[in-house]
Structures are given as structure tokens and as C-alpha cells.
Motif scaffolding. Structure first.
Motif, PDB file in Angstrom:
ATOM      1  N   ALA A  11      -3.231  24.973 -19.299  1.00 33.21           N
ATOM      2  CA  ALA A  11      -4.516  24.701 -18.609  1.00 33.21           C
ATOM      3  C   ALA A  11      -4.351  25.641 -17.254  1.00 33.21           C
ATOM      4  O   ALA A  11      -2.969  25.915 -17.073  1.00 33.21           O
ATOM      5  N   HIS A  12      -5.286  26.230 -17.091  1.00 31.23           N
ATOM      6  CA  HIS A  12      -5.458  27.329 -15.881  1.00 31.23           C
ATOM      7  C   HIS A  12      -5.769  26.553 -14.572  1.00 31.23           C
ATOM      8  O   HIS A  12      -6.612  26.949 -13.865  1.00 31.23           O
ATOM      9  N   ASN A  13      -4.827  25.474 -14.218  1.00 24.25           N
ATOM     10  CA  ASN A  13      -5.325  24.720 -13.061  1.00 24.25           C
ATOM     11  C   ASN A  13      -4.257  25.172 -11.929  1.00 24.25           C
ATOM     12  O   ASN A  13      -4.267  24.443 -11.044  1.00 24.25           O
ATOM     13  N   TYR A  14      -3.356  26.157 -12.255  1.00 23.53           N
ATOM     14  CA  TYR A  14      -2.644  26.661 -11.280  1.00 23.53           C
ATOM     15  C   TYR A  14      -2.498  28.154 -11.252  1.00 23.53           C
ATOM     16  O   TYR A  14      -2.911  28.734 -12.270  1.00 23.53           O
ATOM     17  N   HIS A  15      -2.031  28.749 -10.148  1.00 24.14           N
ATOM     18  CA  HIS A  15      -2.036  30.225  -9.951  1.00 24.14           C
ATOM     19  C   HIS A  15      -0.611  30.421  -9.325  1.00 24.14           C
ATOM     20  O   HIS A  15      -0.354  30.608  -8.135  1.00 24.14           O
ATOM     21  N   ARG A 139      -4.955  13.990  -6.820  1.00 27.92           N
ATOM     22  CA  ARG A 139      -5.975  14.557  -7.743  1.00 27.92           C
ATOM     23  C   ARG A 139      -6.827  13.654  -8.377  1.00 27.92           C
ATOM     24  O   ARG A 139      -7.516  14.209  -9.369  1.00 27.92           O
ATOM     25  N   TYR A 156     -16.726  17.272  -9.963  1.00 32.33           N
ATOM     26  CA  TYR A 156     -16.027  16.019 -10.416  1.00 32.33           C
ATOM     27  C   TYR A 156     -16.672  14.746 -10.325  1.00 32.33           C
ATOM     28  O   TYR A 156     -16.248  13.592 -10.326  1.00 32.33           O
TER      29      TYR A 156
END
Length: 394
Positions: A11-15, A139, A156
Motif C-alpha cells: 500500500a502507498h501509505n508511506y513515502h 491512526r 475518513y
């Protein structure tokens, strides 16, 4: 390859920064090319004792050979000892172990509400909790409901009601927000994710006095700030303030596995009854064994003293840079927020440059660098890292 696979299947929830780590020891990590880098993030304080501290690794290995999980349907020979030892360290009577920091905060909110109904006598479903702008408590859906960070909160909803957000560090704003239905004040003694924001002197004492005056619980989220990060066992100790509830995590698991806890006296904790709260992995024997070793290490005061010395060194080094791109330096122990000027490169760019120079750190909100070195770092290593920061700033 690891980065490519993560981009394709994660998943692209961090960079993350473009480094791939394979090994860690003390304050240093090694990447796939064999290059060593100094870790100045320490897993957001989860690695206060460094990577693979021998005492903590040995405690985990001993327990791995014995028993790892029972669920709370049964007792283990580690849980009672862990609770007693952590309670003693915190000067409280009772411990409720969980896994992650967010779970500790959720548990703290449930505790405050139930205490409000059963002890304070607030009418059913009306309890309110005061929180602060710039907060970061986790979170989950409930927690992001009172976040003021649009990136953490956006899309959310519907959001959980029952929270009042006031300005951090402003005692008058806090006083004005109190209602008869307010059951607790939830705060970070130092706001880590906001960029190591330290409140004004006396603010924590003022919060304590207001809570006493209005019959509210003071709930201190010490998940990042606690367990020697700021030079004291808890950041609240800097003002000799004792909250009603401590929320702990991160370093409590020794950088080996997730372990969190809610710590309070019986008059508060005993609103929980069998079946009213729980966790399959909460207080598991493996986590409890590691947590016991963490508590034993902290009980001597040596780590707190070391953190105080490292913090003074880091503060002096950062202020001595005199770089034109630094707008403000904030420190509390070996934990620093360095806010950049408007004409400075983006903080992410600075982090990328520092990684190229062999130092790992993290940005906050685009204009601030966060530094949280493991407490095993040496003063000489900190001096070198700050020199690299100066080089990265240009």
C-alpha cells in the motif's frame, strides 16, 4: 528490487527515503550495498536503546525458547511481574498492556469515558475529552477524528464525536473549553510529530491544576516522549507533574516488538471489568519479557542521565551551526525539531541529502527536521551528524 516490489505490491501509505536497510546495531544501520548510516530517527523513539541492544535481544531469545503467547484466557509467568515492575517505575498501581501506541490511546479514551460515567457521574453518552491542535495520537478512526492534520484526517469521516480541540500550550483556551461533561484532558507533554514542540514553562502544571479543580483526568500520551527520551523517565517529570494516566508504547518494546500500556491507579483502572476490554496479543509473554528488561534498564536512572548529557550536546551543536536556513531549534533532551526558513530547501530534500551523507532523519510538515537519535549514540557521532546537517543545508 525491494523498493520496486514494495511499490508494486505494498500500500502507498508511506513515502520512505530511498534506502533499503538490512542490518542494525546500536545507533547504526547498514543498507543493501553495505553502506553504514547513522540512525537519527530511532523508529520514532521505539529504538531508544538502539538497534538490537544485547540485553533486550537476549531477553527475547530466552522467552522465545519458553512461551510466546497464551492469550489473556490464561495467566503467564511474565505478565504479573511486568505489570508490577512497570507500575513501580511509573509510581502507579495498575497496568493494562496492549500492543501499539494507537491501542494505548484508544484504551485511554475508553478508560476516561467509563470513569466519567461511573465515577464522575457524567450523564450517559455526553462525555467530552479535550485535546490539542497539532496532536498526533495514532491512526484509528476515533483518533483521526480529533486530528488537525488534514493529511491524516481527510476522507475518513463520519468522525467520532466527543472531543474539543484547543490551542496547544494555551492555558486560557483550555480553561474556556472545560464543561461539566469534560472527563479528561489528553495531551502530549512534547508534541513529537508536530516537530518536537515543547509547551511553555508551567503549562503542564497548569493543566494538572485545572484537572484537579474540575475533576478531570489528566491523560499523558508519553508514547514518544517517555522512557528516557527527554532525559527523564517521563517528559511530565520536567515539571514534576504526575498525570492520572500514562499512555506508553514504542520504546517499551525495546525496538523488538510492539508493546504498549495504560498505567493508572486502581481508582481509575478498576472501571474496567472482565470482558469490557481486551486484546489477544496484549500482555503476551514474549512482549512482557522484553518489557521487563526495558523497565529494569530504566530503573537505574543511567539512561535518563545519559539522555540528559546527549541532549545538552545536541542542543549546543545545533545552535552552534548558525546556518541561515535555520529559523528555530527546539530540543528536549536528545530530541530536536529544526524548523527551516521559508527560502530553505524542503525538509524532505534535506533528509535525502543527509541520507546521501550517511545520516538518517525525518521531515515534519515540509519545513521541519526531526532528530531523535538512539540513546546509545556518542557525542562525537552527534557532532558529525550535525556537521552533515550543515552541509546538507548549504
Amino acid at each position: 528490487m525491494s523498493i520496486t516490489l514494495e511499490e508494486l505490491h505494498g500500500a502507498h501509505n508511506y513515502h520512505p527515503l530511498p534506502v533499503v536497510l538490512t542490518h542494525g546495531e546500536g545507533a547504526w544501520v547498514t543498507d543493501v550495498s553495505g553502506r553504514r548510516l547513522l540512525d537519527l530517527l530511532a523508529g520514532y523513539s521505539a529504538l531508544n536503546f538502539g538497534h538490537r541492544h544485547p540485553r533486550l535481544v537476549e531477553a527475547a531469545k530466552r522467552q522465545l525458547d519458553r512461551l510466546t503467547l497464551t492469550s489473556r484466557a490464561f495467566h503467564s509467568d511474565q505478565l504479573g511481574e511486568f505489570c508490577a515492575e512497570l507500575a513501580a517505575l511509573a509510581g502507579k498501581e495498575a497496568v493494562l498492556p496492549m500492543n501499539t501506541g494507537a491501542e494505548a490511546v484508544e484504551t485511554g479514551v475508553k478508560l476516561a469515558r467509563r470513569w466519567g460515567y461511573r465515577i464522575k457521574g457524567v450523564p450517559a453518552d455526553t462525555a467530552r475529552v479535550i485535546v490539542f491542535d497539532g496532536n498526533f495520537h495514532g491512526r484509528t478512526t476515533t483518533i483521526v477524528s480529533f486530528s488537525t492534520d488534514p493529511v491524516a484526517r481527510e476522507d475518513y469521516g463520519p468522525y467520532t464525536p466527543g472531543f474539543d480541540v484547543v490551542k496547544y500550550g494555551d492555558l486560557d483556551a483550555l480553561r474556556a473549553a472545560v464543561t461539566p461533561e469534560t472527563v479528561a484532558v489528553l495531551l502530549e507533554p512534547v508534541q513529537g510529530e508536530a516537530g518536537v514542540v515543547v509547551p511553555p514553562d508551567g503549562w503542564l502544571r497548569g493543566v494538572r491544576e485545572l484537572c484537579d479543580e474540575h475533576g478531570m483526568l489528566m491523560v499523558a500520551d508519553e508514547i514518544q516522549s517517555g522512557l528516557a527520551r527527554t532525559g527523564r523517565t517521563f517528559a511530565c517529570d520536567h515539571e514534576d507533574v504526575v498525570p492520572d494516566v500514562y499512555l506508553l508504547g514504542k520504546a517499551l518494546g525495546g525496538g523488538i516488538l510492539p508493546l504498549s500500556a495504560v498505567v493508572a491507579d486502581r481508582a481509575v483502572m478498576d472501571v474496567f471489568t472482565p470482558g469490557s476490554h481486551g486484546s489477544t496479543f496484549g500482555g503476551n509473554p514474549l512482549a512482557a519479557a522484553v518489557g521487563r528488561e526495558v523497565v529494569a534498564m530504566l530503573s537505574t536512572g543511567e539512561w535518563q542521565e545519559r539522555a540528559t548529557e546527549l541532549g545538552a550536546h545536541l542542543d549546543t551543536a545545533l545552535r552552534g551551526l548558525g546556518n541561515r536556513h535555520i529559523a528555530e531549534v527546539r530540543t528536549r533532551g536528545p530530541w530536536a525539531g529544526v524548523t527551516l526558513t521559508a527560502d530553505a530547501p524542503d525538509a524532505r530534500v534535506i533528509c535525502e541529502r543527509m541520507a546521501a551523507y550517511g545520516v538518517l532523519c525525518k521531515e515534519a510538515h515540509g519545513d521541519t527536521l526531526r532528530l531523535a537519535p538512539p540513546l546509545v549514540v556518542t557525542p562525537e557521532e552527534l557532532t558529525w551528524a550535525v556537521d552533515m546537517l550543515g552541509k546538507a543545508l548549504g
